[in-house]
Design a protein around this motif. Sequence first.
Motif, PDB file in Angstrom:
ATOM      1  N   THR A   1      14.280  -0.548 -11.835  1.00  0.00           N
ATOM      2  CA  THR A   1      14.344  -0.967 -10.433  1.00  0.00           C
ATOM      3  C   THR A   1      15.419  -2.029 -10.209  1.00  0.00           C
TER       4      THR A   1
ATOM      5  N   SER B   1       6.007   4.731  -5.505  1.00  0.00           N
ATOM      6  CA  SER B   1       5.161   4.478  -4.335  1.00  0.00           C
ATOM      7  C   SER B   1       4.502   5.771  -3.854  1.00  0.00           C
TER       8      SER B   1
ATOM      9  N   SER C   1      13.906   2.495  -4.127  1.00  0.00           N
ATOM     10  CA  SER C   1      13.373   3.787  -4.562  1.00  0.00           C
ATOM     11  C   SER C   1      14.460   4.831  -4.825  1.00  0.00           C
TER      12      SER C   1
END
Length: 387
Positions: free
Chosen positions: A125, A368, A131
Amino acid sequence: MNFDLTPEQDQLRDAVRALGRKYGHGYFVEKAKAGEHTTELWNEAGRLGYLGVNIPTEYGGGGGGITELAIVCEELAAAGCPLLLLVVSPAIAATVIAKHGTDEQRKRHLPGLADGSQKIVFAITEPEAGSNFHRLGTVARRDGDDWLLSGRKCYISGVDEANHVLVVARTEDASTGKLKPALFIVPTDAPGLTRSKLDMEILSPENQFLLYLDDVRLPADALLGESLDAGLPALFAGLNPERITVAAMGAGTGRYAIERASDYTATRKVWGGRSIGSHQGVAHPLAHAAVQVELTRLMINKAATLYDAGRDLEAGVAGNMAKYAAGEAAALAVDTAVQALGGAGMTTEYGVATLLGAVRAGRIAPVSREMILNFVAQHVLGQDKSY
Ligand SMILES: Cc1cc2nc3c(=O)[nH]c(=O)nc-3n(C[C@H](O)[C@H](O)[C@H](O)COP(=O)(O)OP(=O)(O)OC[C@H]3O[C@@H](n4cnc5c(N)ncnc54)[C@H](O)[C@@H]3O)c2cc1C
């Protein structure tokens, strides 16, 4: 169709459950509040072989699969000890190195991962990319035989406990000039690698960090695999184990919360002789959460079975669905447990509100719920990509 564990898996489940209960949620919370790690539990799990269940026997592991590692993750969580680093070190790093590392990298890292003496965390990340992994900005450049790594990573778990961090970077492809992913095994004390701890609203003995890579110089063999072509398959190799084990951790946490709450509601009496659990307004939400957790466990078993059978694409769909379901079920179970316990639900002593932050994060990380819904919409329902 067989819903039974093998006798060995059953034994593993019982043994890990016993270890988890020996330490318990009180130990987990005490460590987290003191800003310490669950080192004793980690080391004992390593000595007993539970951290290396999925690592090939020739490197000191148990020779099992992700099914076995998911059992370890679930049972420790069900005892109130959801250890996030299980998902990072044995699930992602060990799988990636076992499947795509060089012989030398396997020999160097897998024995330590198997007995728990070594932890390798995972850094993909980035603050800007979020994302969208196609926008990764950490770049590796050649400098003679060496590599120079520069970039920034965020929310990286466990860097303070790890010997190495598996960094996802990009290199320039000599043939196309385009950037393609490459993984590097970076010592956490490498010059040029610095970190700062993030303040997170999660009660956990494991911490998240911002990582700064400023021309970190690495020898040629820090590149994972034999060549740059190993990067993309290696990255994908880590995803299914990550999703399946984090789902198992969520299911275990859900079981833990429901068990705490049902023990309480079965005995707590505030209206004459009847337990509060005899009121459907209390019992039904708990029963509903139990159904969601049990459905999740079925999907975890399916995903792990497919993965261990080498059916990666199907495991990808099932693993994503299991991770989605687990995120929702764990959050529901913990919230419902807090409600069922009333004021006690918010105390440290009863040990359920202590998990609110962790289960909330489970709907965001490591992937997510929205990105899973995107995946299912596109790959299962055949919808156009929306982003
Ligand atoms: C406790 C914790 C531990 C972590 N540990 C690690 C670790 O060890 N290593 C590591 O590399 N990372 C780690 N992460 C990072 C985690 O994987 C990311 O937070 C997660 O992938 C989401 O990325 P983001 O935070 O950049 O959110 P963003 O990408 O900024 O997204 C913000 C919101 O927008 C939504 N969104 C974004 N794009 C879309 C779209 N196309 N369609 C619909 N919705 C969208 C997201 O779902 C999310 O709700 C950790 C995070 C947490 C909270």
